[in-house]
Enzyme design. Structure first.
Site: not given
Length: 189
Positions: A54-55
């Site tokens: 995930d970012r």
């Protein structure tokens, strides 16, 4: 690009790249919203992420041109283990951690048992921006090893037992780690 589009390659042409992904970087090479992506860090053509990070997560992302290897890492039935260093808000008890070791029931079903250990704060890079700190609430570092890859699974697991994740760093995928790879850097094997 999905796993089916990457062909198997010979050992001579196989590329395996270990990238220590910074916070706020997408695990892809393009983005219509002009956010930071892998292309801002990696200049090797025809490698693709084997799985996602995930970012808002940091750490090890494996990229390859080998579809067979990519499938082995991302296929749920392959049960490739991954270890995360997780900073949570609060101080979980041994009983709290045992719930994760036994498996917790999330909205998408029961998780497989996880390896959970308390750990000292690792010697790591400063995150930009830093995590939010609250003066009256301590934080705890956990080493969490899972062999599933559900969407935001580790964050959902710690939240489920009442200890929200503040920082998440993937340390290991299978036998590969981020040891000796600075944040924002990669190593070509």
């Amino acid at each position: 690009m999905n796993t089916q589009q990457l062909p198997p390659v010979s050992d001579a042409t196989r590329k395996i790249l270990l990238f220590n992904k910074p916070f706020n970087v997408l695990s892809q090479f393009t983005d219509q919203d002009n956010r930071q992506t892998l292309k801002d860090y990696i200049d090797i053509p025809e490698v693709y992420a084997a799985g996602r990070l995930d970012r808002d997560s940091e750490g090890l992302l494996l990229l390859t041109n080998d579809g067979k290897l990519q499938a082995k890492i991302t296929e749920p039935n392959a049960k490739t283990s991954k270890t995360y260093w997780v900073q949570v808000e609060g101080r979980p008890t041994e009983a709290d951690l045992q719930k994760l070791r036994d498996g917790v029931n999330l909205k998408d079903g029961l998780t497989l048992p996880a390896g959970i250990e308390l750990m000292e704060q690792p010697a790591i890079w400063a995150r930009v921006p830093p995590i939010r700190e609250r003066a009256n609430i301590p934080t705890t570092w956990l080493s969490i090893t899972i062999s599933e890859g559900r969407n935001r699974q580790v964050r959902r697991m710690t939240a489920h037992i009442g200890f929200p994740t503040l920082r998440l760093i993937r340390y290991r995928i299978g036998d590969w780690t981020i040891d000796d790879i600075d944040n924002g850097q990669y190593k070509l094997l």
